[in-house]
Each structure stands twice: as C-alpha cells, then as structure tokens.
Design a protein around this motif. Structure first.
Motif, mmCIF file in Angstrom:
data_model
loop_
_atom_site.group_PDB
_atom_site.id
_atom_site.type_symbol
_atom_site.label_atom_id
_atom_site.label_comp_id
_atom_site.label_asym_id
_atom_site.label_seq_id
_atom_site.Cartn_x
_atom_site.Cartn_y
_atom_site.Cartn_z
ATOM 1 N N GLU A 220 -16.285 33.734 0.160
ATOM 2 C CA GLU A 220 -15.412 33.806 1.325
ATOM 3 C C GLU A 220 -15.255 32.402 1.894
ATOM 4 O OE1 GLU A 220 -16.468 36.729 4.219
ATOM 5 O OE2 GLU A 220 -17.066 38.211 2.704
ATOM 6 N N ASP A 221 -14.084 31.829 1.677
ATOM 7 C CA ASP A 221 -13.747 30.478 2.153
ATOM 8 C C ASP A 221 -12.465 30.616 2.965
ATOM 9 O OD1 ASP A 221 -12.703 27.858 2.415
ATOM 10 O OD2 ASP A 221 -13.703 27.196 0.580
ATOM 11 N N LYS B 113 -11.733 25.928 11.070
ATOM 12 C CA LYS B 113 -12.110 26.717 9.896
ATOM 13 C C LYS B 113 -13.171 26.012 9.054
ATOM 14 C CE LYS B 113 -7.730 29.222 9.510
ATOM 15 N NZ LYS B 113 -8.310 30.563 9.734
ATOM 16 N N LEU B 114 -13.028 24.695 8.878
ATOM 17 C CA LEU B 114 -13.995 23.977 8.047
ATOM 18 C C LEU B 114 -15.338 23.823 8.751
ATOM 19 C CD1 LEU B 114 -11.848 21.223 6.272
ATOM 20 C CD2 LEU B 114 -12.554 23.461 5.425
ATOM 21 N N SER C 224 -2.062 21.467 13.481
ATOM 22 C CA SER C 224 -2.580 21.990 12.217
ATOM 23 C C SER C 224 -3.937 21.382 11.872
ATOM 24 C CB SER C 224 -1.589 21.719 11.086
ATOM 25 O OG SER C 224 -1.329 20.325 10.967
ATOM 26 N N ASP C 225 -4.170 20.143 12.305
ATOM 27 C CA ASP C 225 -5.467 19.517 12.082
ATOM 28 C C ASP C 225 -6.555 20.238 12.870
ATOM 29 O OD1 ASP C 225 -4.440 17.448 10.418
ATOM 30 O OD2 ASP C 225 -3.791 16.340 12.190
ATOM 31 N N ASP D 270 -18.151 15.739 8.718
ATOM 32 C CA ASP D 270 -17.735 16.041 10.092
ATOM 33 C C ASP D 270 -16.222 15.912 10.187
ATOM 34 O OD1 ASP D 270 -17.872 16.650 12.789
ATOM 35 O OD2 ASP D 270 -18.528 14.651 13.422
ATOM 36 N N ILE D 271 -15.644 16.541 11.193
ATOM 37 C CA ILE D 271 -14.256 16.288 11.585
ATOM 38 C C ILE D 271 -14.260 16.031 13.083
ATOM 39 C CG2 ILE D 271 -11.898 17.169 11.746
ATOM 40 C CD1 ILE D 271 -12.416 18.908 9.341
ATOM 41 N N LEU D 272 -13.700 14.919 13.497
ATOM 42 C CA LEU D 272 -13.694 14.533 14.902
ATOM 43 C C LEU D 272 -12.788 15.461 15.710
ATOM 44 C CD1 LEU D 272 -13.404 10.700 14.294
ATOM 45 C CD2 LEU D 272 -15.448 11.925 15.059
#
Length: 493
Positions: free
Chosen positions: A250-251, A77-78, A70-71, A105-107
């Motif tokens: 739109e998110d 998406k982000l 899920s991460d 950021d997301i690793l």
C-alpha cells in the motif's frame, strides 16, 4: 495480506519488492530538490538510490521542497510513509518493484523561511529541480521574462520569495552573508540548455533587487546542463490498485516507469557532487548533442503523435503506436524533417536511437497516456517541435510534416475530436488557444499570432502556407485521411 509502506514494514515489503540495502538513518542531506514528482522519483532519486546501495556517498541524500499546492499533497502522502517510494519498472517482458529511500525529508511547502534556512545549510551542496517546462518563465526563444508577475513580486520582496528562483536567490544570499560557499544549481527538466536557462532565471531574478549580487551569482555558481530521459506516466488509482493487488504494498503515490533511463550531465559543480558515474550517469564536457537528440527525436515525437491520437479518440500511447497511420506518420516525420537536422552525437546512431524510441513507445505495460503527452503544449511546442521547424526553414528545407504537427495542435484546441467528443485541456494558455483555434477554422493565421509560442516560425511564408493547407485539410477530411495524404506525399500544395 497487504502492508502499508513505511520504514517499519520494509522486512514485509521485501517479500515482493527489492528494498534499500542501506540504513536510511545513516544518510545525511546533500541535495535540496524542488519538485518531487513522479519523474524525479523515477530518475534522479533512482540513481542516488543505486549509489547508496553500492555503499558510497551517503552524505548526498535528498531533502524535497516545493511551492505549489500539488507539492503540499505530495509532502503529506510521502511523509505518512517515511518518504519512501515504490518504483515499478515495466518492460515488455517483465515487471519489477523496488522501494527507494534517498529522500529523508520534504520541507514545509511554501514556507520561505524554512526553505531558505535549509538552502543556507553548508551540508547542502546541490539544489536541483524538476519543475516542468512551464516553470522557467521563458518565451518561445528561451528568453527569461523578468516582467512575469510572480518573478516581479519576488524582485520587490526578495526576503519573502514565492517562486523557486526567488528562493534560490535568497538561499545563495544567506550563504554569502554567512561566509558559506555557494551550491550548484542543477536543472533536471527537458529544456534545451537547461543549465543556461536556469542560470538566466536565477540571475535575472536576483538582478531585480540586487544587480551586484546577480553578477556574483553569474561568476560563482555552477549551472550544469543535463539531458534526462525516462518515460514516467502519471499515477492514478489504477497504479495504486495494481501495486496493492500484485505486490501487496500500500503506497499512496507509487511511481511507474519504463526500464530504460538515461542521464547525461556536464561535469561542472561548485561544491562537489556524488559519484554518479558509478551508477550509469554519463559526464561530458558538452551535453548539447545529447540534448538535441533527445528533445528533438523523443520529446518531439511525443508531441507529434499526441494530437492526431487525441483527435482519433486514442487514450494510450502504445495504442497510438499500434495504429499503422500514426506509427507511419511519426516514422516519416522523423526520417524526413527531424533526424536530418539533428547534429551528430558521439558514438550514437540517430536511426538506431529512433528505433529504440519506437520500441519504448510500444511498451503496453507503461500505460502512458495521450492526455499526458498533449498537456502543456504552449510550453512544449516551442521547445520540442518549433525549433526543428525553424532549423529546417533556415536550411531551405520543406516543413510539410512539422507544419502538419502544428496544424494538428491547432485542430485539437478547437475542442472536439473527429467523432465529436469534448477535449479536456490541460494548459495554462488553454483559453486563448481555444479561442484562436476556433477562429483559425476560417482564418488559419489567427492561431499563429502568439509570438511567445511561434516566434520567428510564424514569419515564414512557407510555414504559413503549409500550416493553412494542413489545417484546412484536417477540417475537411479529418485526421485519418489527412495523415494518409501526408504519407502518400499529397498533402503539400
């Protein structure tokens, strides 16, 4: 005309929503956060967004991290919207949207090397987490279980960890080897003494491969306890469509939440912290009274109404609170068996606090759901309900209402509502709970055999008696009549 959320479209978004008052490019990472789900983005990220909007502490931006599938979906998406989030705050009388930008950021999810490298970066001074109650590998007593297969695997392969705690240990080890001081480890989950629980998990994981390093962590790393609070439902297509239709944004994964929020935190940090007191965080020497209040009264209240509402085919939380039986059941339970055993909280009236909770639960705009409250009961019951049961028993008090809550949970896991509709479970222990609940229809003790859930509570003859009678009544008379018997003082035998 709608616009897709991104840094490039913020000027268009500003027509209908508040946007950051700071330049996102000016931010520098200071925090790695595991679990960038809805609650984190409606809570910790909001406080940081407020702080950055105030023009200060821009070196405390968030870098997301995760280990679950899920991460990975969240990251995808982000990333497509420059890690921006639209947060829609809904009170009874207003709805407002804001775009937040404290995450830069997301690793790569599950990439141990990349995550450890970032944890070893001296810019990172806090590692925080929102990984749900079930993510801490603890039993009913709150004791960390180092024998869990996932933890044991990290103990055998400390250089290629797969759990959050294995990664934190590896990150701390990499820093120590480079002569870099440790970061603070900060839990943002609804667990009593969440800092202590987190410390035990990190130290316990480290001890499997390097006992001396585990001792070093215990002596040198801060694990502040904290109490977090904000009702934040799951996001569905309904929320995505509402944002597009009402705000023209739109998110891919907006967050909806109530207006109320609270964060009480112990001021214990290894390498500094952002000045969160400037934006409403309460720093205290001991968070315990606040934890007890929130976990017992609010989270316990959530758990108490979830199962009668589910059995009565009620989908939304506000609809359950508008049902006179459920609202009266919760009020009596809180007044008789929960609030009396909650220790005093500085400058706080517990009855006023419960009145606030009733108001919050009645908010129809939040559209929080009963299935969300009912999920993961095998982890939530031992943390939110059974401690109150045990404390009452320890003080020689009766537990008619709390035993009824446990019986309602058992009846729920039999798998059908009172009207005969199938119940969809969302619990890692659903299979064993369902089997036990079916047996418990004839033998109530069959549901109380799980030591990891019921612990010492199941050893009480009074509790077993109250539980058995409540369960028998639920099967014979149904949920509504059972609740009425409780309210009339006629459920105890």
């Amino acid at each position: 005309m709608t616009c897709k959320l991104s840094l490039a479209t913020l000027s268009d978004v500003a027509r209908t929503a508040a946007i950051p008052g700071y330049d996102r490019a000016s931010l520098k990472a200071g925090i790695v956060h595991f679990g960038v789900g809805n609650f984190h983005r409606a809570h910790q990220a909001i406080y940081l967004d407020d702080l950055f909007n105030a023009g200060t502490d821009h070196d405390w931006a968030i870098v997301g991290a995760g280990v679950l599938p899920s991460d990975a979906a969240m990251r995808e998406k982000l990333a497509a919207q420059d890690f921006l989030t639209t947060v829609v705050e809904q009170d009874n009388n207003k709805t407002a949207a804001r775009v937040t930008a404290p995450m830069i950021d997301i690793l790569p999810v599950g990439d141990a090397a990349a995550i450890i490298a970032r944890l070893a970066d001296p810019e990172i001074r806090i590692v925080s987490m929102t990984i749900t109650e079930g993510g801490y590998f603890i039993d009913a007593s709150g004791t960390f279980n180092p024998a869990h297969p996932a933890i044991a695997a990290d103990g055998e392969n400390p250089n290629a960890p797969k759990t959050v705690f294995g990664l934190i240990v590896a990150g701390l080890k990499a820093r120590k080897d480079k002569g870099i001081g440790p970061f603070t480890v900060m839990s943002c989950d609804n667990i009593p003494h969440n800092g202590i629980v987190t410390a035990n998990a990190v130290v316990g994981t480290a001890a499997l491969s390097d006992p001396a390093f585990a001792d070093w962590i215990r002596a040198n790393v801060a694990f502040p306890n904290g109490m977090v609070d904000r009702i934040t439902p799951a996001t569905s297509q309904r929320e995505i469509d509402f944002l597009r239709d009402n705000f023209q944004i739109e998110d891919s994964w907006p967050v909806y939440c109530e207006e109320f929020k609270q964060w009480v935190l112990e001021d214990k940090f290894t390498a500094g912290r952002p000045a969160l007191e400037k934006v409403g965080v309460t720093f205290v020497a001991d968070v315990t009274p606040y934890e007890h209040m929130k976990i017992r009264i609010l989270n316990g209240g959530h758990a108490a109404i979830a199962y009668p509402a589910a059995l009565m085919d009620i989908h939304f939380v506000h609809d359950s609170m508008e049902d006179p039986l459920i609202r009266a059941f919760l009020a009596k339970l809180e007044k008789d068996e929960i609030i009396p055993i909650v220790p005093p909280v500085p400058n706080t009236s517990l009855t006023d606090y419960f009145a606030l909770i009733e108001h919050r639960l009645l908010n129809p705009k939040i559209a929080d759901t009963i299935p969300r409250l009912a999920q993961d009961g095998s982890n939530r019951q031992p943390k939110f309900i059974l401690p109150s049961t045990l404390d009452n028993l320890g003080q020689g008090r009766d537990v008619v209402g709390l035993a009824l809550v446990s019986a309602l949970w058992c009846r729920y896991f039999a798998g059908k509502t009172d009207s005969g509709k199938d119940i969809v479970f969302n619990d890692a222990s659903a299979e064993r709970l369902h089997a036990a609940a079916l047996k418990a229809k004839d033998d109530p003790s069959a549901f109380l055999v799980f030591d990891d859930i019921f612990g010492e509570v199941a050893k009480s003859e009074l509790f077993r008696k109250r539980f058995a009678h409540a369960l028998k009544t639920l099967w014979e008379k149904g949920t509504r009549e059972t609740l009425q018997l409780y309210l009339d003082g006629k459920l105890a035998v």
